[in-house]
Design a protein around this motif. Structure first.
Motif, PDB file in Angstrom:
ATOM      1  N   GLY A  71      41.891  45.304  37.034  1.00 31.19           N
ATOM      2  CA  GLY A  71      42.238  46.556  37.685  1.00 31.19           C
ATOM      3  C   GLY A  71      41.710  46.698  39.095  1.00 31.19           C
ATOM      4  O   GLY A  71      40.827  45.952  39.533  1.00 31.19           O
ATOM      5  N   TRP A  72      42.279  47.661  39.787  1.00 26.77           N
ATOM      6  CA  TRP A  72      41.815  48.083  41.111  1.00 26.77           C
ATOM      7  C   TRP A  72      41.472  49.573  41.043  1.00 26.77           C
ATOM      8  O   TRP A  72      42.236  50.368  40.485  1.00 26.77           O
ATOM      9  N   PHE A  73      40.347  49.914  41.626  1.00 22.81           N
ATOM     10  CA  PHE A  73      39.892  51.291  41.738  1.00 22.81           C
ATOM     11  C   PHE A  73      39.518  51.539  43.189  1.00 22.81           C
ATOM     12  O   PHE A  73      39.382  50.605  43.973  1.00 22.81           O
ATOM     13  N   ARG A  74      39.357  52.796  43.554  1.00 25.58           N
ATOM     14  CA  ARG A  74      38.936  53.113  44.910  1.00 25.58           C
ATOM     15  C   ARG A  74      38.021  54.314  44.908  1.00 25.58           C
ATOM     16  O   ARG A  74      38.059  55.145  43.991  1.00 25.58           O
ATOM     17  N   THR A 127      51.619  47.460  44.491  1.00 22.55           N
ATOM     18  CA  THR A 127      52.020  46.533  43.445  1.00 22.55           C
ATOM     19  C   THR A 127      50.845  45.636  43.077  1.00 22.55           C
ATOM     20  O   THR A 127      50.296  44.958  43.956  1.00 22.55           O
ATOM     21  N   ILE A 128      50.484  45.634  41.803  1.00 22.47           N
ATOM     22  CA  ILE A 128      49.424  44.748  41.322  1.00 22.47           C
ATOM     23  C   ILE A 128      50.078  43.516  40.688  1.00 22.47           C
ATOM     24  O   ILE A 128      51.122  43.624  40.026  1.00 22.47           O
ATOM     25  N   SER A 129      49.475  42.371  40.907  1.00 23.71           N
ATOM     26  CA  SER A 129      50.056  41.136  40.370  1.00 23.71           C
ATOM     27  C   SER A 129      48.995  40.061  40.224  1.00 23.71           C
ATOM     28  O   SER A 129      47.911  40.152  40.828  1.00 23.71           O
ATOM     29  N   ARG A 130      49.318  39.058  39.426  1.00 20.01           N
ATOM     30  CA  ARG A 130      48.459  37.872  39.384  1.00 20.01           C
ATOM     31  C   ARG A 130      48.594  37.172  40.732  1.00 20.01           C
ATOM     32  O   ARG A 130      49.675  37.134  41.325  1.00 20.01           O
ATOM     33  N   GLY A 131      47.507  36.598  41.210  1.00 24.31           N
ATOM     34  CA  GLY A 131      47.554  35.944  42.494  1.00 24.31           C
ATOM     35  C   GLY A 131      48.188  34.564  42.429  1.00 24.31           C
ATOM     36  O   GLY A 131      48.383  33.997  41.348  1.00 24.31           O
ATOM     37  N   ASN A 132      48.529  34.039  43.573  1.00 27.12           N
ATOM     38  CA  ASN A 132      49.084  32.691  43.634  1.00 27.12           C
ATOM     39  C   ASN A 132      48.014  31.647  43.340  1.00 27.12           C
ATOM     40  O   ASN A 132      48.291  30.607  42.741  1.00 27.12           O
ATOM     41  N   ALA A 133      46.797  31.922  43.737  1.00 24.30           N
ATOM     42  CA  ALA A 133      45.698  30.999  43.446  1.00 24.30           C
ATOM     43  C   ALA A 133      45.200  31.221  42.026  1.00 24.30           C
ATOM     44  O   ALA A 133      45.322  32.325  41.480  1.00 24.30           O
ATOM     45  N   ASN A 164      42.965  32.103  38.977  1.00 25.09           N
ATOM     46  CA  ASN A 164      41.890  33.073  38.743  1.00 25.09           C
ATOM     47  C   ASN A 164      41.772  34.134  39.832  1.00 25.09           C
ATOM     48  O   ASN A 164      40.662  34.527  40.227  1.00 25.09           O
ATOM     49  N   THR A 165      42.918  34.580  40.332  1.00 19.58           N
ATOM     50  CA  THR A 165      42.936  35.678  41.291  1.00 19.58           C
ATOM     51  C   THR A 165      43.974  36.708  40.875  1.00 19.58           C
ATOM     52  O   THR A 165      44.899  36.403  40.115  1.00 19.58           O
ATOM     53  N   PHE A 166      43.797  37.920  41.365  1.00 17.18           N
ATOM     54  CA  PHE A 166      44.851  38.928  41.248  1.00 17.18           C
ATOM     55  C   PHE A 166      44.832  39.775  42.503  1.00 17.18           C
ATOM     56  O   PHE A 166      43.813  39.897  43.177  1.00 17.18           O
ATOM     57  N   ASP A 167      45.991  40.320  42.844  1.00 16.53           N
ATOM     58  CA  ASP A 167      46.202  40.964  44.128  1.00 16.53           C
ATOM     59  C   ASP A 167      46.663  42.413  43.986  1.00 16.53           C
ATOM     60  O   ASP A 167      47.165  42.824  42.936  1.00 16.53           O
ATOM     61  N   LEU A 168      46.519  43.140  45.088  1.00 14.81           N
ATOM     62  CA  LEU A 168      47.069  44.487  45.200  1.00 14.81           C
ATOM     63  C   LEU A 168      47.801  44.555  46.532  1.00 14.81           C
ATOM     64  O   LEU A 168      47.170  44.547  47.586  1.00 14.81           O
TER      65      LEU A 168
END
Length: 124
Positions: A35-38, A68-74, A76-80
């Motif tokens: 998750g992402w929080f702020r 948009t949240i997603s699994r990252g290209n690298a 063990n990463t995830f992006d926002l």
């Protein structure tokens, strides 16, 4: 215990885009909620978005349709991905992982591992 490190924050103008990334080490990201929080100055930490261990995504109403949240290209990463940024999006953004059940997936107390945070400032 997984260690998390955020990157990608910065200063942008209203309407601009930013992409945050969260890199994990020490454990795999599979099978857990991500998750992402702020947190803005003087405010409580709030839920932004989560991708569940089953791959479903959930968003706060204030960011739905823009973020948009997603699994990252690298590995063990995830992006926002944050588009159409507004001044009210200004905050320190944190990535987190945990094993909350669906009904608690927006609760920051249900996440056990946290990054150090990255500042996002939206200002003209």
């Amino acid at each position: 215990q997984v260690q998390l490190v955020e990157s990608g924050g910065g200063l942008v103008q209203p309407g601009d885009s930013l992409r945050l990334s969260c890199a994990a080490s020490g454990s795999t990201l599979s099978g857990i909620n991500k998750g992402w929080f702020r947190q803005a100055p003087g405010k409580e930490r709030e839920f932004v978005a989560t991708i569940s261990k089953t791959g479903h995504t959930y968003y706060a109403p204030s960011v739905k349709g823009r973020f948009t949240i997603s699994r990252g290209n690298a590995v063990n990463t995830f992006d926002l991905q944050m588009d159409a940024l507004r001044p009210e999006d200004t905050a320190v953004y944190y990535c987190a992982t945990g094993r909350a059940i669906l009904s608690s997936i927006r609760d920051p107390n249900m996440y056990s591992s946290w990054g150090q945070g990255t500042q996002v400032t939206v200002s003209s």
